[in-house]
Design a protein around this motif. Structure first.
Motif, PDB file in Angstrom:
ATOM      1  N   MET A  21       0.861  -1.266   0.034  1.00 42.91           N
ATOM      2  CA  MET A  21       0.073  -0.197   0.002  1.00 42.91           C
ATOM      3  C   MET A  21       1.076   1.116  -0.050  1.00 42.91           C
ATOM      4  O   MET A  21       1.851   1.405   0.670  1.00 42.91           O
ATOM      5  CB  MET A  21      -0.736  -0.116   1.389  1.00 42.91           C
ATOM      6  N   LYS A  22       0.685   2.226  -0.953  1.00 40.63           N
ATOM      7  CA  LYS A  22       1.445   3.535  -0.802  1.00 40.63           C
ATOM      8  C   LYS A  22       0.562   4.355  -0.173  1.00 40.63           C
ATOM      9  O   LYS A  22      -0.594   4.577  -0.196  1.00 40.63           O
ATOM     10  CB  LYS A  22       1.391   3.832  -2.264  1.00 40.63           C
ATOM     11  N   VAL A  23       1.250   5.079   0.955  1.00 37.86           N
ATOM     12  CA  VAL A  23       0.580   5.946   1.757  1.00 37.86           C
ATOM     13  C   VAL A  23       1.257   7.400   1.494  1.00 37.86           C
ATOM     14  O   VAL A  23       2.237   7.700   1.364  1.00 37.86           O
ATOM     15  CB  VAL A  23       1.120   5.786   3.182  1.00 37.86           C
ATOM     16  N   VAL A  24       0.192   8.473   1.148  1.00 38.03           N
ATOM     17  CA  VAL A  24       0.823   9.511   0.645  1.00 38.03           C
ATOM     18  C   VAL A  24       0.907  10.608   1.707  1.00 38.03           C
ATOM     19  O   VAL A  24      -0.084  10.972   2.566  1.00 38.03           O
ATOM     20  CB  VAL A  24      -0.421  10.039  -0.395  1.00 38.03           C
ATOM     21  N   LEU A  25       1.918  11.253   1.853  1.00 38.89           N
ATOM     22  CA  LEU A  25       2.133  12.009   3.038  1.00 38.89           C
ATOM     23  C   LEU A  25       3.096  13.342   2.361  1.00 38.89           C
ATOM     24  O   LEU A  25       3.374  13.213   1.120  1.00 38.89           O
ATOM     25  CB  LEU A  25       3.271  11.697   3.897  1.00 38.89           C
ATOM     26  N   PRO A  26       2.845  14.582   2.844  1.00 40.70           N
ATOM     27  CA  PRO A  26       3.345  15.771   2.161  1.00 40.70           C
ATOM     28  C   PRO A  26       4.906  15.588   2.122  1.00 40.70           C
ATOM     29  O   PRO A  26       5.314  16.221   1.062  1.00 40.70           O
ATOM     30  CB  PRO A  26       2.963  16.916   3.359  1.00 40.70           C
ATOM     31  N   ASP A  27       5.610  15.079   2.736  1.00 38.23           N
ATOM     32  CA  ASP A  27       7.159  15.343   2.503  1.00 38.23           C
ATOM     33  C   ASP A  27       7.736  13.931   2.588  1.00 38.23           C
ATOM     34  O   ASP A  27       9.072  13.945   2.927  1.00 38.23           O
ATOM     35  CB  ASP A  27       7.607  16.223   3.705  1.00 38.23           C
ATOM     36  N   GLU A  29       7.799   9.478   0.976  1.00 39.25           N
ATOM     37  CA  GLU A  29       7.058   8.458   0.304  1.00 39.25           C
ATOM     38  C   GLU A  29       7.124   7.090   1.114  1.00 39.25           C
ATOM     39  O   GLU A  29       8.085   7.002   1.628  1.00 39.25           O
ATOM     40  CB  GLU A  29       7.961   8.329  -0.734  1.00 39.25           C
ATOM     41  N   LEU A  30       5.816   6.732   1.263  1.00 42.62           N
ATOM     42  CA  LEU A  30       5.782   5.561   2.314  1.00 42.62           C
ATOM     43  C   LEU A  30       5.075   4.331   1.715  1.00 42.62           C
ATOM     44  O   LEU A  30       4.141   4.657   0.972  1.00 42.62           O
ATOM     45  CB  LEU A  30       5.082   6.036   3.677  1.00 42.62           C
ATOM     46  N   LEU A  31       6.005   3.110   1.783  1.00 46.38           N
ATOM     47  CA  LEU A  31       5.394   2.097   1.237  1.00 46.38           C
ATOM     48  C   LEU A  31       5.134   1.084   2.076  1.00 46.38           C
ATOM     49  O   LEU A  31       5.986   0.673   2.877  1.00 46.38           O
ATOM     50  CB  LEU A  31       6.061   1.664   0.096  1.00 46.38           C
ATOM     51  N   LEU A  32       4.019   0.452   2.298  1.00 44.70           N
ATOM     52  CA  LEU A  32       3.476  -0.378   3.593  1.00 44.70           C
ATOM     53  C   LEU A  32       3.468  -1.943   2.978  1.00 44.70           C
ATOM     54  O   LEU A  32       2.691  -2.184   1.989  1.00 44.70           O
ATOM     55  CB  LEU A  32       2.297   0.021   4.232  1.00 44.70           C
ATOM     56  N   LEU A  33       4.252  -2.748   3.402  1.00 41.77           N
ATOM     57  CA  LEU A  33       4.209  -4.035   3.002  1.00 41.77           C
ATOM     58  C   LEU A  33       3.666  -4.962   4.286  1.00 41.77           C
ATOM     59  O   LEU A  33       4.374  -5.495   5.020  1.00 41.77           O
ATOM     60  CB  LEU A  33       5.460  -4.495   2.468  1.00 41.77           C
ATOM     61  N   PRO A  34       2.273  -5.219   4.273  1.00 42.98           N
ATOM     62  CA  PRO A  34       1.627  -6.007   5.250  1.00 42.98           C
ATOM     63  C   PRO A  34       2.320  -7.379   5.136  1.00 42.98           C
ATOM     64  O   PRO A  34       2.367  -7.847   3.993  1.00 42.98           O
ATOM     65  CB  PRO A  34       0.235  -5.805   5.084  1.00 42.98           C
ATOM     66  N   LYS A  35       2.496  -8.108   6.159  1.00 41.67           N
ATOM     67  CA  LYS A  35       3.039  -9.566   6.149  1.00 41.67           C
ATOM     68  C   LYS A  35       4.084  -9.787   5.343  1.00 41.67           C
ATOM     69  O   LYS A  35       4.297 -10.856   4.583  1.00 41.67           O
ATOM     70  CB  LYS A  35       1.596 -10.304   5.566  1.00 41.67           C
ATOM     71  N   PHE A  36       5.203  -8.772   5.331  1.00 43.01           N
ATOM     72  CA  PHE A  36       6.350  -8.893   4.729  1.00 43.01           C
ATOM     73  C   PHE A  36       7.114 -10.200   5.215  1.00 43.01           C
ATOM     74  O   PHE A  36       7.696 -11.088   4.380  1.00 43.01           O
ATOM     75  CB  PHE A  36       7.282  -7.699   5.052  1.00 43.01           C
TER      76      PHE A  36
END
Length: 149
Positions: A21-27, A29-36
């Motif tokens: 999942m890509k999470v949009v933040l102002p400053d 870039e965050l990618l969340l990989l559940p159950k990595f």
């Protein structure tokens, strides 16, 4: 100690990278990989790290008073790596086999090299870390931070 091998065989985490999942933040870039890591892998790593890491209870000075940092920490990494945050200076301990396995998996998935890790051990609901920016000079202008929880 035996290395902990990924259930997928030889550290092939393409299954995790395909589902993120890509999470949009102002400053940032965050990618969340559940159950990595699988539940079994995560449980094994947690137990090994909880019991085998050299944990430290750091102290911090705020407004002239000294307090215990509300968590245990450990700094591991490449030879000579030093990290200073909140006035706490740490010299990296040598990588352990389990940490190198985790590092390798993260590097394969992120295509980014990492030279150190700050481990945080939250012993109970009373431990934590306050909002912070990870803007220490040694992290560089636009640091890549991998967080495994």
């Amino acid at each position: 100690m035996q290395p902990i091998k990924a259930s997928t065989g030889c550290l092939d985490y393409t299954h995790a990278v395909q589902s993120y999942m890509k999470v949009v933040l102002p400053d940032a870039e965050l990618l969340l990989l559940p159950k990595f890591f699988s539940s079994n892998e995560a449980d094994l790593y947690l137990e090994v790290l909880r019991t085998k890491v050299t944990w430290t209870q750091e102290q911090i000075k705020l407004y002239g008073k000294t307090y215990d940092v509300p968590r245990l920490t450990a700094w591991y990494g490449d030879v000579g790596k030093i990290y200073t945050y909140s006035g706490i200076r740490t010299v990296a301990m040598p990588w352990t086999a389990p940490l190198l396995e985790i590092k390798s998996a993260i590097e394969q998935a992120s295509l980014a090299p990492f030279n150190s890790v700050l481990l945080n051990y939250y012993r109970s609901g009373l431990d934590g870390v306050s909002w912070h920016s990870d803007d220490e000079p040694e992290l560089g202008k636009n640091p890549i931070i991998a967080s495994v929880s």
